[in-house]
Design an enzyme around this catalytic site. Structure first.
Site, PDB file in Angstrom:
ATOM      1  N   HIS A 148       0.820  -1.207   0.000  1.00  0.00           N
ATOM      2  CA  HIS A 148       0.000   0.000   0.000  1.00  0.00           C
ATOM      3  C   HIS A 148       0.859   1.265   0.000  1.00  0.00           C
ATOM      4  O   HIS A 148       0.510   2.255  -0.657  1.00  0.00           O
ATOM      5  CB  HIS A 148      -0.947  -0.021   1.204  1.00  0.00           C
ATOM      6  CG  HIS A 148      -2.002  -1.066   1.080  1.00  0.00           C
ATOM      7  ND1 HIS A 148      -2.363  -1.885   2.134  1.00  0.00           N
ATOM      8  CD2 HIS A 148      -2.768  -1.449   0.036  1.00  0.00           C
ATOM      9  CE1 HIS A 148      -3.311  -2.714   1.729  1.00  0.00           C
ATOM     10  NE2 HIS A 148      -3.568  -2.474   0.464  1.00  0.00           N
ATOM     11  N   ASP A 202     -17.672   0.100 -12.398  1.00  0.00           N
ATOM     12  CA  ASP A 202     -16.627  -0.341 -13.315  1.00  0.00           C
ATOM     13  C   ASP A 202     -15.612   0.777 -13.521  1.00  0.00           C
ATOM     14  O   ASP A 202     -15.928   1.830 -14.071  1.00  0.00           O
ATOM     15  CB  ASP A 202     -17.271  -0.721 -14.651  1.00  0.00           C
ATOM     16  CG  ASP A 202     -16.281  -1.288 -15.650  1.00  0.00           C
ATOM     17  OD1 ASP A 202     -15.059  -1.240 -15.399  1.00  0.00           O
ATOM     18  OD2 ASP A 202     -16.731  -1.789 -16.698  1.00  0.00           O
ATOM     19  N   GLY A 203     -14.368   0.550 -13.056  1.00  0.00           N
ATOM     20  CA  GLY A 203     -13.335   1.571 -13.177  1.00  0.00           C
ATOM     21  C   GLY A 203     -12.947   1.864 -14.603  1.00  0.00           C
ATOM     22  O   GLY A 203     -12.583   3.007 -14.942  1.00  0.00           O
ATOM     23  N   ASP A 240      -4.739   0.143  -8.530  1.00  0.00           N
ATOM     24  CA  ASP A 240      -4.480  -0.877  -7.505  1.00  0.00           C
ATOM     25  C   ASP A 240      -5.318  -2.092  -7.866  1.00  0.00           C
ATOM     26  O   ASP A 240      -6.375  -2.343  -7.286  1.00  0.00           O
ATOM     27  CB  ASP A 240      -4.849  -0.308  -6.133  1.00  0.00           C
ATOM     28  CG  ASP A 240      -4.558  -1.278  -5.000  1.00  0.00           C
ATOM     29  OD1 ASP A 240      -4.109  -2.418  -5.271  1.00  0.00           O
ATOM     30  OD2 ASP A 240      -4.796  -0.907  -3.831  1.00  0.00           O
ATOM     31  N   SER A 241      -4.831  -2.856  -8.828  1.00  0.00           N
ATOM     32  CA  SER A 241      -5.650  -3.902  -9.431  1.00  0.00           C
ATOM     33  C   SER A 241      -5.285  -5.290  -8.932  1.00  0.00           C
ATOM     34  O   SER A 241      -4.201  -5.519  -8.395  1.00  0.00           O
ATOM     35  CB  SER A 241      -5.493  -3.874 -10.956  1.00  0.00           C
ATOM     36  OG  SER A 241      -4.170  -4.216 -11.312  1.00  0.00           O
TER      37      SER A 241
END
Length: 283
Positions: free
Chosen positions: A67, A142-143, A161-162
């Site tokens: 992170h 949905d990004g 951040d997938s």
């Protein structure tokens, strides 16, 4: 679903002939969401452990490394990161790190699967404690579609951040999405995307760099850092900038508490290991 166990939880990477396991003591959650299979386990040494479709996402013990590296390098490279968008990141750990920066005025986080955030609230509350910050907008959609419809030149930093490029994360590695990211960033904008392990997924890294280059990003660097629960024990985040270099780094403010990231480490990680440089070549 909850029940006590004494067994090993494994992630298997068939194409590499590899398997990584963690001893678990209790299954805390087992849920088939509309998008993926979500599990949370209590473990013997790693705290709580989250998996999506059988792939380890994070543990209480070491998630801070990922992170911090998915947030601070991009934010410290940008001159003034006021507006930030996070695509994915449903556990909210990256969001928590972004909010440590006082110059950040707004953060939009878009994750398609609300169940991941609700699980994090229950089992990783330290990562979601600041979700009510007035600067935050949490969106469950949905990004890829959000980025396609976002106004041009409206964002300073995009953090992707997938998950792995399977299931709901597939589109986040595609050239059309990266072209949209380039369009949505302001002229001095920076993006960073989770770009897998060079030991396990070098072809994917190559494709990612090619797609970023085709989208128009001027410079790209893949920062390699340790991540104990991921395949190969390491992962990369690839930085890309619309204009200008990636080696001009602002010192981290004294009030931004970190456990892994520091300015000197960031500078060192910009020196890409020779085996990665050789593989990437002129891409």
């Amino acid at each position: 679903m909850s029940g006590k166990h004494d067994e090993w939880v494994y992630e298997t990477v068939e194409e590499m002939g590899a398997r990584f396991g963690i001893r678990a003591t209790e299954k805390l959650l087992d849920e088939q969401t509309p998008y993926q299979h979500l599990e949370v386990w209590r473990t013997e040494r790693w705290g709580n452990l989250m998996l999506l479709d059988g792939v380890m996402m994070l543990s209480s013990l070491e998630n801070f490394v990922y992170h911090e590296m998915m947030s601070h390098p991009a934010l410290q490279t940008h001159v003034n990161p006021c507006n930030v968008v996070i695509i994915g990141g449903g556990d909210c750990g990256t969001l928590t790190e972004v909010l440590k920066h006082r110059e950040v005025e707004s953060v939009v986080q878009i994750d398609i699967d609300e169940a991941v955030t609700r699980a994090a609230e229950r089992f990783f509350p330290e990562l979601t404690a600041h979700n009510d910050d007035p600067r935050v907008s949490l969106r469950f959609e949905d990004g890829v579609a959000w980025m396609r419809n976002a106004p041009a030149a409206s964002v300073d930093v995009i953090i992707v951040d997938s998950t792995d490029p399977i299931g709901p994360g597939t589109g986040l590695f595609g050239p059309d999405f990266l072209a949209d990211c380039h369009r949505v960033l302001r002229e001095d904008g920076i993006m960073v995307g989770q770009s897998e392990s060079p030991f396990y997924h070098m072809p994917l890294m190559l494709d990612y760099h090619r797609a970023m280059k085709a989208a128009g990003f001027a410079e790209r660097r893949s920062l390699l850092f340790p991540q104990p629960v991921y395949p190969g024990g390491s992962i990369t985040g690839t930085l890309a900038r619309k204009t200008g270099p990636l080696d001009e780094i602002r010192p981290l403010a004294e009030d931004v508490a970190t456990r892994f990231y520091r300015t000197e480490l960031h500078r060192g990680l910009l020196a890409i290991p020779p085996f990665m440089q050789e593989a990437l070549g002129d891409v």
